[in-house]
Write a protein that holds these residues in place. Structure first.
Motif, PDB file in Angstrom:
ATOM      1  N   UNK A 168       0.840  -1.214   0.000  1.00  0.00           N
ATOM      2  CA  UNK A 168       0.000   0.000   0.000  1.00  0.00           C
ATOM      3  C   UNK A 168       0.866   1.253   0.000  1.00  0.00           C
ATOM      4  N   UNK A 169       1.931   1.244   0.816  1.00  0.00           N
ATOM      5  CA  UNK A 169       2.809   2.408   0.900  1.00  0.00           C
ATOM      6  C   UNK A 169       2.268   3.474   1.835  1.00  0.00           C
ATOM      7  N   UNK A 170       3.041   4.545   1.984  1.00  0.00           N
ATOM      8  CA  UNK A 170       2.646   5.649   2.863  1.00  0.00           C
ATOM      9  C   UNK A 170       1.502   6.432   2.236  1.00  0.00           C
ATOM     10  N   UNK A 171       0.350   6.419   2.926  1.00  0.00           N
ATOM     11  CA  UNK A 171      -0.873   7.094   2.458  1.00  0.00           C
ATOM     12  C   UNK A 171      -1.307   6.608   1.068  1.00  0.00           C
ATOM     13  N   UNK A 172      -1.008   5.322   0.760  1.00  0.00           N
ATOM     14  CA  UNK A 172      -1.445   4.731  -0.512  1.00  0.00           C
ATOM     15  C   UNK A 172      -0.642   5.150  -1.716  1.00  0.00           C
ATOM     16  N   UNK A 173       0.602   5.636  -1.489  1.00  0.00           N
ATOM     17  CA  UNK A 173       1.404   6.118  -2.621  1.00  0.00           C
ATOM     18  C   UNK A 173       1.830   4.962  -3.533  1.00  0.00           C
ATOM     19  N   UNK A 174       2.255   3.854  -2.956  1.00  0.00           N
ATOM     20  CA  UNK A 174       2.743   2.729  -3.760  1.00  0.00           C
ATOM     21  C   UNK A 174       1.623   2.101  -4.587  1.00  0.00           C
ATOM     22  N   UNK A 175       0.450   1.984  -3.984  1.00  0.00           N
ATOM     23  CA  UNK A 175      -0.652   1.350  -4.716  1.00  0.00           C
ATOM     24  C   UNK A 175      -1.154   2.263  -5.843  1.00  0.00           C
ATOM     25  N   UNK A 176      -1.088   3.576  -5.654  1.00  0.00           N
ATOM     26  CA  UNK A 176      -1.475   4.499  -6.736  1.00  0.00           C
ATOM     27  C   UNK A 176      -0.469   4.424  -7.884  1.00  0.00           C
ATOM     28  N   UNK A 177       0.809   4.287  -7.538  1.00  0.00           N
ATOM     29  CA  UNK A 177       1.840   4.172  -8.568  1.00  0.00           C
ATOM     30  C   UNK A 177       1.649   2.897  -9.390  1.00  0.00           C
ATOM     31  N   UNK A 178       1.366   1.797  -8.716  1.00  0.00           N
ATOM     32  CA  UNK A 178       1.138   0.540  -9.425  1.00  0.00           C
ATOM     33  C   UNK A 178      -0.099   0.627 -10.317  1.00  0.00           C
ATOM     34  N   UNK A 179      -1.143   1.301  -9.847  1.00  0.00           N
ATOM     35  CA  UNK A 179      -2.375   1.442 -10.638  1.00  0.00           C
ATOM     36  C   UNK A 179      -2.122   2.230 -11.924  1.00  0.00           C
ATOM     37  N   UNK A 180      -1.331   3.304 -11.822  1.00  0.00           N
ATOM     38  CA  UNK A 180      -1.023   4.101 -13.018  1.00  0.00           C
ATOM     39  C   UNK A 180      -0.196   3.298 -14.025  1.00  0.00           C
ATOM     40  N   UNK A 181       0.769   2.478 -13.522  1.00  0.00           N
ATOM     41  CA  UNK A 181       1.602   1.684 -14.431  1.00  0.00           C
ATOM     42  C   UNK A 181       0.755   0.634 -15.152  1.00  0.00           C
ATOM     43  N   UNK A 182      -0.160   0.005 -14.414  1.00  0.00           N
ATOM     44  CA  UNK A 182      -0.993  -1.024 -15.034  1.00  0.00           C
ATOM     45  C   UNK A 182      -1.925  -0.447 -16.097  1.00  0.00           C
ATOM     46  N   UNK A 183      -2.429   0.742 -15.861  1.00  0.00           N
ATOM     47  CA  UNK A 183      -3.365   1.335 -16.826  1.00  0.00           C
ATOM     48  C   UNK A 183      -2.642   1.904 -18.050  1.00  0.00           C
ATOM     49  N   UNK A 184      -1.465   2.522 -17.857  1.00  0.00           N
ATOM     50  CA  UNK A 184      -0.772   3.182 -18.970  1.00  0.00           C
ATOM     51  C   UNK A 184       0.128   2.211 -19.751  1.00  0.00           C
ATOM     52  N   UNK A 185       0.944   1.422 -19.022  1.00  0.00           N
ATOM     53  CA  UNK A 185       1.919   0.568 -19.706  1.00  0.00           C
ATOM     54  C   UNK A 185       1.281  -0.704 -20.273  1.00  0.00           C
ATOM     55  N   UNK A 186       0.364  -1.317 -19.486  1.00  0.00           N
ATOM     56  CA  UNK A 186      -0.215  -2.593 -19.897  1.00  0.00           C
ATOM     57  C   UNK A 186      -1.630  -2.460 -20.456  1.00  0.00           C
ATOM     58  N   UNK A 187      -2.186  -1.265 -20.448  1.00  0.00           N
ATOM     59  CA  UNK A 187      -3.485  -1.031 -21.076  1.00  0.00           C
ATOM     60  C   UNK A 187      -4.648  -1.734 -20.389  1.00  0.00           C
ATOM     61  N   UNK A 188      -4.598  -1.824 -19.063  1.00  0.00           N
ATOM     62  CA  UNK A 188      -5.695  -2.456 -18.319  1.00  0.00           C
ATOM     63  C   UNK A 188      -6.744  -1.403 -18.008  1.00  0.00           C
ATOM     64  N   UNK A 189      -8.012  -1.742 -18.263  1.00  0.00           N
ATOM     65  CA  UNK A 189      -9.107  -0.796 -18.066  1.00  0.00           C
ATOM     66  C   UNK A 189      -9.474  -0.722 -16.583  1.00  0.00           C
ATOM     67  N   UNK A 190      -9.361   0.471 -16.027  1.00  0.00           N
ATOM     68  CA  UNK A 190      -9.776   0.753 -14.647  1.00  0.00           C
ATOM     69  C   UNK A 190      -9.274  -0.331 -13.664  1.00  0.00           C
TER      70      UNK A 190
END
Length: 264
Positions: A55-77
């Motif tokens: 999860x990371x501090x205040x959800x920073x790590x999970x937000x970073x992973x979400x952005x990578x999955x949507x932009x790099x791998x093209x996963x919808x939401x």
């Protein structure tokens, strides 16, 4: 695009996402990763030993992973869900990573294998197998297996119930591969036998002695009742075999003499 090609591409994308997450969440002790398609988007379930690092501090790590999955791998939401592993010793991927890290720290491969196998069996697994392959003792590569308990190796039960984990270690002598198979507790196999009937009661020696004495008394009482109800039967005389033979010979001799007298 043919539907077969679409299925293949979707599975390749899932495999790439799993490999990326396993590499990124290595410090968090990441185990199983499930990817599910829902009407709202794509649900990614991460099972880890230390969910706080995911999860990371205040959800920073999970937000970073979400952005990578949507932009790099093209996963919808993408929606990442983090669960804590209650018993890490029963997770094959976590144990494979632990064995690989032990090998990288310089622990002997036999010690690392037997230690992990003991931890798995103490956690309650029905069976486990750890296979380490590579240049273990010399220049020639080989594989060593550590096995304990009952483990299905083929057929539908092996595909459904046995959990598998794979990891790589990078020691000085070269790359070592680690494969872990675990059959968790509580698995009901098709060939399990269940006895239906009265439960077997464990008896102590004193209780067994009392039961035997009671049975002997009952048998003696029944015998005495039978003897009292019948008339006294004269006892049969014991006849020795020698006397019987002598009597038979004497009869034959007298018969021969009588036959001789009649002929004269």
């Amino acid at each position: 695009m043919a539907i077969e090609r679409k299925f293949i591409q979707d599975n390749i994308k899932k495999l790439e996402v799993k490999e990326f997450l396993l590499k990124e969440l290595d410090r968090a002790g990441c185990g199983e990763i499930e990817i599910q398609r829902t009407p709202q988007g794509t649900r990614v379930i991460v099972n880890a030993q230390r969910p706080g690092l995911v999860i990371g501090k205040k959800g920073a790590s999970i937000r970073k992973l979400t952005n990578i999955l949507s932009k790099k791998y093209g996963i919808d939401n993408p929606q990442i869900e983090v669960n804590e592993l209650q018993v890490p010793e029963l997770n094959a991927q976590v144990m494979a990573k632990n064995v690989a890290s032990s090998l990288e720290r310089g622990v002997h491969f036999r010690r690392a294998g037997y230690t992990a196998l003991r931890r798995i069996m103490e956690a309650g697994a029905r069976g486990a197998q750890i296979e380490i392959s590579g240049k273990l003792t010399g220049e020639r590569a080989k594989s060593v297996k550590f096995t304990d308990g009952y483990l299905k190796r083929c057929g539908d039960p092996a595909f459904m119930y046995v959990r598998e984990g794979i990891a790589q270690a990078m020691p000085k002598q070269g790359v070592l591969g680690v494969k872990v198979k675990i059959m968790p507790p509580g698995v009901v196999l098709p060939d399990d036998i269940e006895f239906i009937g009265e439960e077997v009661r464990e008896s102590k020696p004193a209780e067994v002695k009392e039961e035997i004495e009671e049975l002997v008394e009952e048998i003696q009482e029944e015998i005495s009742d039978i003897v009292e109800g019948e008339e006294e039967v004269p006892k049969a005389k014991k006849v020795k075999p020698e006397k019987v033979m002598r009597k038979a010979k004497k009869k034959e001799k007298t018969k021969e003499e009588e036959d001789g007298d009649t002929e004269e």
